[in-house]
Scaffold this active site. Structure first.
Site: not given
Ligand code: NOJ
Ligand code: CA
Length: 690
Positions: A163, A406, A475, A493, A499
C-alpha cells in the site's frame, strides 16, 4: 552475500527463441560452473548476463560447480478459455528449453526451465528427486541485469504491504527516493534502500518496455528485488519467515516462475497474458458456481463517513468474556438490520448482485488492539444484525449478502475458525467472502509475504472452493496469476485502493501496469461525492478524481469483481452518471488496449462477454489531455448507440469533480470521437449495437 560470478566469461551458450523470433534467451555456465542467462530483444541485449541458482542452509552446490547433464526442448501452441477474464480465449504459445544441471562434487541436481513467448520470458527452477529430501533456502541468486540506468515505476520493498504510491525514477534515483517512497512510515520490514516490489514496470527506451514479476507463487515466499545501483542489476530478495529462513522446500519441488514481460509499446505490457499462461490450468472440474460480481456495500460510510464497524465502546475488551447483551450500543454501528435493508433495496433496484456487510460480527471493539490471537470468531453476529432475516430478505429480492472475514492478521485464529465460518456461509446462502489481514501477522514474527503466509492464503482459497465460495482477500500477497488455476480467487487488494482517500491522480494510470499484471484488484471505484466533509464534517480528505474518471475505472481496472463504493444517496443524486455503473459488464469477450503510457494515461476498449456491446474507458494523471478516439475496433457496417460520459471544460480532480457531460448519439467503426480528459479525469463510453 554470495560472490557474483556472472561477470566471468561464459562457456558455450544454449539458446531458446520466442515463436516470432524477436526475443531470445541464452543460457550458459561461467568458467566456475555458475549458471547464467541473457535476453536479447530484436537482436540487442536487453537483459545482461544474470546469475541463477540458490544458497541453501543445509547443502552446498546449488550456486556453481555445475555441468550440463542434458538439455531438452519443447514447443507448445494452444488456446484456453478462462472462467472469467479480459478475453474469452487466450493463446499460450512458446518454445521451451530445460537445462539439467549436476554438481558432481556435492551430488546436487538443479533444472532450470526456460520459456520464450512473443511477449516475454519465463524461467523457473525445478529440484528433481535427489539425495537430499528437504532443503532450506537462505538466498535465491536470480538476477535481472538491466541494460543501463533505465526508468522504473516502483514501490519500496516491504515484507508486509504494497500500500504505497508509485514513484517514477531512473534506477539510479531509487536510493535517492527511498525515504519519500516510504511516505514517512518506514516499516520495520523495509529491507534495503534500493529494494522494490514486483510487478515492476520498466522502460528501456521509447520502443522497449519491460516488466518483472513472478507467476504461480505457491509454497514459496514473495520475491522482491534489490537493486545493485552500481551496475543496475536487480537480485531476487525473498521474504523471510519467522525463523529467518527464506523457504523450506520438500523435493521434488518447482519454484514460482520468474517473469520478464517485454514489448515495443506500453500497451503490449498491458495486453500480455504471460503471467496467466505460466500458471497451471484450473484444477476444478465444475466452475459453474464461479460468477463475476458487481456489488455495493456497507463500507464507505465507515471508511470515510465516521460510522463504525463496532457495536459498542468497550474498555479492556476481551471477546472471550464480553457480554454484548449488557453492552450499551454507541449508536454508530453501520451493520444494523435497518441500514443493511436499505442497501439491499438499493442493490435490488439497481441490478447489483451482492451487498457486502462489514462489521456484522462480534469482536470489532478492539480488533487491532493487542495483536491478540482470539480476535474474531467469524460466526457470531452483533445483536442488531439479523443474520437469517437479512439473508432471507436479500434472497427474496434476488440479491445476496457478501461475507466479510477480517482476520486482523491472526492467521492461526482464522484457520481455527475457517471450517465453521464457511459452514455458516453455506447455511445462510453466502457464496463470496471478502477477507482481510490488517495488522501484524501472527504467529509473531511471521510476515504477510512469507512462505507460511502465502501457503495460508492459498489454503483459504482451496477450502473455500470445497464450499463453492469465491474469495477476495485484502492485504494478502499480491496476485501472481493463480486465479487461472483457482478461479474462485476473484479479487485481491494488495495495493492502495479507494480507502486511501487522497491518492495522486496518476495512481490509476500505473496500477494496470503493475499490480494488475498478477490479477484483478478490488479497487472499489465509483466515488461520486469527492468532498467527504460534506457528509462527514470530521473528514477533511478529498477524493482526488473526477466523476468521469471514477466511471472509467470500471473499464480501465479490469476485475470480475467490481464495487460501487459510494453511498446510495450519492448515486441517487447523480442518477445519470450512475447509469454507466449499472450498465458496465464485469466479464469480457475481448479487450483492446488502444493507447497508454505508465503514469500518464490509458485507454482501453472491451467487448461484453454476453452481448455485442462495447465499453471504452480512459483515465489521465494530473494533466488534462485531449484524445482522438478511433472506433475502428467496432464491427464494420454496424451502427452503435453511443453514450459518452466526459469531463466538462472546468472539471478538475481538486474542484468541480462533478462537472461531467453526458451525450448520446449513433456511431459506426468509421467515426473518431474527440475526447477531453480533465486533470485527474477520464471518460467512459458505452456502445450498444443496434
Ligand atoms: C482493510 C480493507 O482494505 C478494508 O477494505 C476493510 O474495510 C478494513 N480492512 C476492515 O476490514
Ligand atoms: Ca487494505
Amino acid at each position: 552475500m554470495t560472490a557474483i560470478l556472472s561477470a566471468l566469461p561464459a562457456l558455450a551458450a544454449d539458446r531458446v527463441a520466442s515463436p516470432d523470433g524477436k526475443i531470445s534467451l541464452d543460457f550458459s555456465l561461467t568458467a566456475d560452473g555458475a549458471p547464467q542467462y541473457t535476453v536479447d530483444y530484436r537482436g540487442e541485449e536487453l537483459v545482461k548476463a544474470s546469475a541463477l541458482g540458490f544458497e541453501m542452509k543445509d547443502a552446498r552446490g546449488f550456486d556453481s560447480g555445475f555441468t550440463v547433464e542434458s538439455i531438452t526442448r519443447a514447443s507448445s501452441d494452444t488456446m484456453w478459455a478462462p472462467v472469467w477474464g479480459e478475453n474469452d480465449s487466450i493463446r499460450d504459445n512458446y518454445n521451451a528449453m530445460t537445462v539439467q544441471l549436476v554438481n558432481r562434487r556435492y551430488g546436487t541436481h538443479l533444472n532450470v526451465e526456460f520459456r520464450a513467448y512473443d511477449d516475454g520470458i519465463g524461467l523457473r527452477y525445478v529440484f528433481p528427486k535427489q539425495k537430499k529430501k528437504r532443503l532450506t533456502v537462505t538466498d535465491e541468486l536470480t538476477e535481472f541485469a538491466m541494460p543501463g540506468d533505465i526508468t522504473a515505476w516502483w514501490i519500496p520493498g516491504d515484507y508486509d504491504t504494497q500500500e504505497y504510491e508509485y514513484i517514477r525514477s531512473s534506477l539510479s534515483g531509487i536510493r535517492r527516493h527511498a525515504d519519500d517512497a516510504h511516505m514517512g512510515n518506514v516499516s520495520s520490514s523495509m529491507f534495503s534502500p534500493t529494494g522494490v516490489q514486483t510487478s515492476l514496470m520498466l522502460k528501456a527506451n521509447d520502443s522497449t518496455y519491460l516488466n518483472i514479476h513472478e507467476a504461480a507463487l505457491v509454497d514459496f515466499p514473495v520475491m522482491h528485488l534489490n537493486l545493485d545501483d552500481t551496475d543496475f542489476v536487480f537480485r531476487s530478495w525473498l521474504t523471510p519467515g519467522r525463523d529467518g529462513d527464506k523457504a523450506h522446500i520438500k523435493l521434488p519441488f518447482s519454484t514460482p516462475w520468474r517473469v520478464i514481460m517485454i514489448g515495443d509499446r506500453a500497451t503490449d505490457i498491458l495486453a500480455s497474458n504471460l503471467v496467466l499462461n505460466l500458471n497451471e490450468p484450473t484444477k476444478y472440474t465444475d466452475t459453474s458456481w464461479i460468477k463475476p460480481v458487481k456489488y455495493i456495500g456497507v463500507w464507505w460510510e465507515m471508511i470515510a463517513g465516521g460510522k463504525q464497524w463496532s457495536y459498542t465502546d468497550a474498555e479492556n475488551f476481551d471477546l472471550a468474556t464480553f457480554d454484548y447483551s449488557k453492552a450499551k450500543p454507541h449508536g454508530r454501528h453501520s451493520a444494523n438490520t435497518d441500514n443493511v435493508k436499505r442497501y439491499i433495496d438499493f442493490a435490488a433496484a439497481n441490478g447489483f448482485d451482492q451487498v457486502l456487510v462489514e462489521g456484522w460480527n462480534v469482536g470489532w471493539e478492539d480488533w487491532l488492539g493487542k495483536e491478540k490471537d482470539y480476535v474474531f470468531d467469524f460466526v457470531t453476529p452483533y445483536p442488531d444484525f439479523d443474520l437469517k432475516g437479512l439473508n432471507d430478505y436479500a434472497r427474496s429480492k434476488g440479491v445476496r449478502l457478501m461475507m466479510h472475514h477480517e482476520s486482523s492478521g491472526s492467521i492461526p485464529n482464522y484457520e481455527r475458525w475457517m471450517d465453521r465460518a464457511y459452514d455458516l456461509m453455506d447455511r445462510y446462502g453466502y457464496n463470496a467472502v471478502k477477507s482481510g489481514y490488517v495488522g501484524n501477522i501472527l504467529p509473531k514474527g511471521e510476515n504477510h509475504y512469507s512462505q507460511n503466509s502465502v501457503n495460508h492464503y492459498l489454503r483459504a482459497v482451496q477450502k473455500a472452493a470445497d464450499h463453492h465460495i469465491m474469495v477476495n482477500a485484502h492485504e494478502a500477497a499480491r496476485p501472481t496469476g493463480l486465479s487461472r488455476t483457482y478461479p474462485n480467487l476473484i479479487g485481491n487488494e494488495s495495493a492502495m485502493g479507494t480507502e486511501y482517500q487522497n491518492m495522486s491522480p496518476g495512481h490509476v494510470t500505473i496500477l494496470p501496469f503493475t499490480r494488475l499484471k498478477g490479477g484483478p484488484m478490488d479497487f472499489t471505484p465509483g466515488i461520486f461525492e469527492a468532498d467527504l466533509s460534506k457528509y462527514n464534517p470530521g473528514n477533511h480528505e478529498h477524493k482526488r478524481a473526477t466523476v468521469a474518471n471514477q466511471l472509467a475505472l470500471y473499464v480501465t481496472m479490469y476485475s470480475p469483481l467490481q464495487m460501487a463504493a459510494d453511498l446510495p444517496e450519492h448515486y441517487e443524486a447523480k442518477a445519470d452518471a450512475f447509469q454507466f455503473i449499472k450498465d458496465v459488464p464485469v466479464d469480457w469477450k475481448r479487450s483492446i488496449y488502444l493507447d497508454a503510457e505508465p503514469g500518464e494515461y490509458l485507454v482501453v476498449a472491451r467487448e461484453d462477454k454476453h452481448s455485442d456491446d462495447w465499453y471504452v474507458g480512459g483515465v489521465t494523471n494530473a494533466d488534462a489531455r485531449n484524445y482522438d478516439l478511433r472506433l475502428d475496433f467496432l464491427e464494420p457496417g454496424a451502427t452503435y448507440r453511443a453514450r459518452l460520459y466526459m469531463d466538462g471544460p472546468t472539471a478538475h480532480y481538486d474542484r468541480n469533480q462533478d462537472k461531467y457531460i453526458i451525450t448520446e448519439f449513433d456511431v459506426t467503426s468509421a467515426d473518431t470521437l474527440p475526447i477531453h480528459m480533465a486533470p485527474g479525469g477520464g471518460f467512459a463510453l458505452s456502445l450498444d449495437k443496434l
